[in-house]
Design an enzyme around this catalytic site. Structure first.
Site, PDB file in Angstrom:
ATOM      1  N   ASP A   1       0.856  -1.256   0.103  1.00 38.13           N
ATOM      2  CA  ASP A   1      -0.194  -0.029  -0.076  1.00 38.13           C
ATOM      3  C   ASP A   1       0.749   1.303   0.110  1.00 38.13           C
ATOM      4  O   ASP A   1       0.249   2.469  -0.102  1.00 38.13           O
ATOM      5  CB  ASP A   1      -0.905   0.084   1.131  1.00 38.13           C
ATOM      6  CG  ASP A   1      -0.451  -0.251   2.587  1.00 38.13           C
ATOM      7  OD1 ASP A   1       0.661  -0.261   2.628  1.00 38.13           O
ATOM      8  OD2 ASP A   1      -1.138   0.022   3.523  1.00 38.13           O
ATOM      9  N   SER A   2       2.232   1.078   0.019  1.00 41.33           N
ATOM     10  CA  SER A   2       3.073   2.241  -0.195  1.00 41.33           C
ATOM     11  C   SER A   2       2.824   2.522  -1.502  1.00 41.33           C
ATOM     12  O   SER A   2       3.447   3.628  -2.037  1.00 41.33           O
ATOM     13  CB  SER A   2       4.680   1.698   0.046  1.00 41.33           C
ATOM     14  OG  SER A   2       4.684   0.744  -0.761  1.00 41.33           O
TER      15      SER A   2
ATOM     16  N   ASP B   1      -0.801  -6.311  -0.358  1.00 42.77           N
ATOM     17  CA  ASP B   1      -1.267  -5.553   0.804  1.00 42.77           C
ATOM     18  C   ASP B   1      -2.712  -5.408   0.927  1.00 42.77           C
ATOM     19  O   ASP B   1      -3.516  -4.950  -0.176  1.00 42.77           O
ATOM     20  CB  ASP B   1      -0.464  -4.080   0.804  1.00 42.77           C
ATOM     21  CG  ASP B   1       0.389  -4.235   2.017  1.00 42.77           C
ATOM     22  OD1 ASP B   1       0.276  -4.594   3.056  1.00 42.77           O
ATOM     23  OD2 ASP B   1       1.226  -3.236   1.946  1.00 42.77           O
TER      24      ASP B   1
ATOM     25  N   LYS C   1      -1.198  -9.479   3.080  1.00 44.31           N
ATOM     26  CA  LYS C   1      -0.277  -8.837   4.396  1.00 44.31           C
ATOM     27  C   LYS C   1      -1.186  -8.044   4.825  1.00 44.31           C
ATOM     28  O   LYS C   1      -1.895  -7.140   4.254  1.00 44.31           O
ATOM     29  CB  LYS C   1       0.839  -8.202   3.642  1.00 44.31           C
ATOM     30  CG  LYS C   1       1.728  -7.535   4.890  1.00 44.31           C
ATOM     31  CD  LYS C   1       3.169  -7.056   4.578  1.00 44.31           C
ATOM     32  CE  LYS C   1       3.239  -5.794   3.867  1.00 44.31           C
ATOM     33  NZ  LYS C   1       2.652  -4.742   4.851  1.00 44.31           N
TER      34      LYS C   1
ATOM     35  N   GLU D   1      -1.546  -5.780   8.794  1.00 41.97           N
ATOM     36  CA  GLU D   1      -0.746  -5.007   9.659  1.00 41.97           C
ATOM     37  C   GLU D   1      -1.202  -5.045  11.169  1.00 41.97           C
ATOM     38  O   GLU D   1      -2.625  -5.117  11.355  1.00 41.97           O
ATOM     39  CB  GLU D   1      -0.704  -3.270   9.597  1.00 41.97           C
ATOM     40  CG  GLU D   1       0.209  -2.925   8.337  1.00 41.97           C
ATOM     41  CD  GLU D   1       0.216  -1.651   8.060  1.00 41.97           C
ATOM     42  OE1 GLU D   1       0.070  -0.758   8.937  1.00 41.97           O
ATOM     43  OE2 GLU D   1       0.950  -1.157   6.831  1.00 41.97           O
TER      44      GLU D   1
ATOM     45  N   GLU E   1       9.040  -3.852  10.797  1.00 39.79           N
ATOM     46  CA  GLU E   1       9.520  -2.372  10.267  1.00 39.79           C
ATOM     47  C   GLU E   1      10.143  -1.636  11.453  1.00 39.79           C
ATOM     48  O   GLU E   1       9.311  -1.280  12.500  1.00 39.79           O
ATOM     49  CB  GLU E   1       8.403  -1.760   9.448  1.00 39.79           C
ATOM     50  CG  GLU E   1       8.584  -0.403   9.026  1.00 39.79           C
ATOM     51  CD  GLU E   1       7.619  -0.212   7.880  1.00 39.79           C
ATOM     52  OE1 GLU E   1       6.700  -0.957   7.387  1.00 39.79           O
ATOM     53  OE2 GLU E   1       7.825   0.983   7.290  1.00 39.79           O
TER      54      GLU E   1
HETATM   55  O1  KIV Z   1       3.541  -1.115   1.627  1.00 36.56           O
HETATM   56  C1  KIV Z   1       5.009  -1.568   1.726  1.00 36.56           C
HETATM   57  O2  KIV Z   1       5.574  -1.173   0.979  1.00 36.56           O
HETATM   58  C2  KIV Z   1       5.099  -2.453   2.891  1.00 36.56           C
HETATM   59  C3  KIV Z   1       6.686  -2.557   3.069  1.00 36.56           C
HETATM   60  C4  KIV Z   1       7.248  -1.338   3.351  1.00 36.56           C
HETATM   61  C5  KIV Z   1       6.908  -3.746   4.097  1.00 36.56           C
HETATM   62  O3  KIV Z   1       4.236  -2.641   3.607  1.00 36.56           O
END
Ligand code: KIV
Length: 269
Positions: A46-47, A85, A114, A116, A184
């Protein structure tokens, strides 16, 4: 082509002491390049919100946006394990929604999702997702979807009680069924302890050299981000390279150096 990476491969890599290399990718060409370079895990993070879409942080990212980028990345990946994500609000509200949204990502080509944190709702969701066959990667420490709660992008696990809580959370996500854990921006010694205690592989970012693997953001390691963060290393300086190339293009079109007849067409009579 070396063997397809699966969640089982990552487990074997931990046991054999082979380090896991993970990287984000957000489109078809970046996915193809990461896969060709031998990256083991490709994350549609989600980055994408900050790196590609111009949002201030990851919070505005929608499931549809991840799905759009995931489909492009899927077309470029053959060997790596492809993880997507789950954006903010797509898994923390109800278990049913979490399972449904994770299913959408799997249908679009992700091989794992993924999430959080390790709140009771997230742990319940991990159990439910794993229960219907969806592999889940957990993510603890500086989890960007909680930046407002943290008061910014700050090192997590600063005090002994905070460290103990993170160790407990790491065990909790493992017991809930997560197949791996991203750590992280936490102290290297804490990441080392968690890595030694867990059966599942840990993948660090800003968590020191003792994790079972490392994940980085595409734009950070290639020098496309405007800032250099302490937890990253630049292996190229593409921002400067691209800017110089674009300036030269602008200059050459303005001055008439490009295009020339060499780049032109004529009908032969
Ligand atoms: O969204 C992302 O890029 C991440 C990584 C930094 C682990 O969650």
């Amino acid at each position: 082509m070396p063997d397809k990476v699966t969640t089982r491969t990552l487990q074997q890599m931990k046991v054999q002491g082979r380090r896991i290399v993970a990287l984000t990718a957000y489109d078809y060409p970046s996915a193809q390049l990461a896969d060709a370079a031998g990256v083991d895990v490709i994350l549609v993070g989600d980055s994408v919100g900050n790196t590609v879409l111009g949002y201030e942080n990851t919070l505005p990212v929608q499931l549809e946006e991840i799905l759009h980028h995931l489909r492009a990345v899927r077309r470029g990946v053959q060997r790596a394990l492809l993880v997507a994500d789950m954006p903010f609000l797509t898994y923390g509200v109800s278990v049913e929604e979490a399972v449904y949204n994770a299913g959408k990502l799997i249908q679009a080509g992700a091989e794992a999702v993924k999430v959080e944190g390790a709140s009771p709702r997230v742990l319940e969701s991990i159990r439910a997702m794993v229960g219907i066959g969806i592999p889940v990667m957990a993510h603890l420490g500086l989890t960007p979807q909680s930046i407002h709660q943290f008061g910014g992008y700050r090192l997590q696990g600063r005090t002994a009680p905070e460290q103990e809580a993170l160790v407990q959370s790491a065990h909790a996500v493992q017991e809930a069924g997560a197949f791996s854990l991203v750590l992280e921006v936490i102290p290297a010694s804490l990441a080392q302890r968690i890595t030694q205690e867990l059966r599942i592989p840990t993948i660090g970012i800003g968590a020191g050299p003792h994790c079972d693997g490392e994940i980085q953001v595409w734009h950070d390691i290639l020098g496309l981000s405007p800032h250099q963060y302490k937890h990253t290393k630049r292996y190229a300086h593409l921002r400067e390279t691209i800017l110089n190339a674009l300036r030269q293009y602008v200059e050459e079109v303005r001055t008439g150096q490009f295009p020339t007849l060499e780049q032109s067409f004529e009908v032969k009579s």
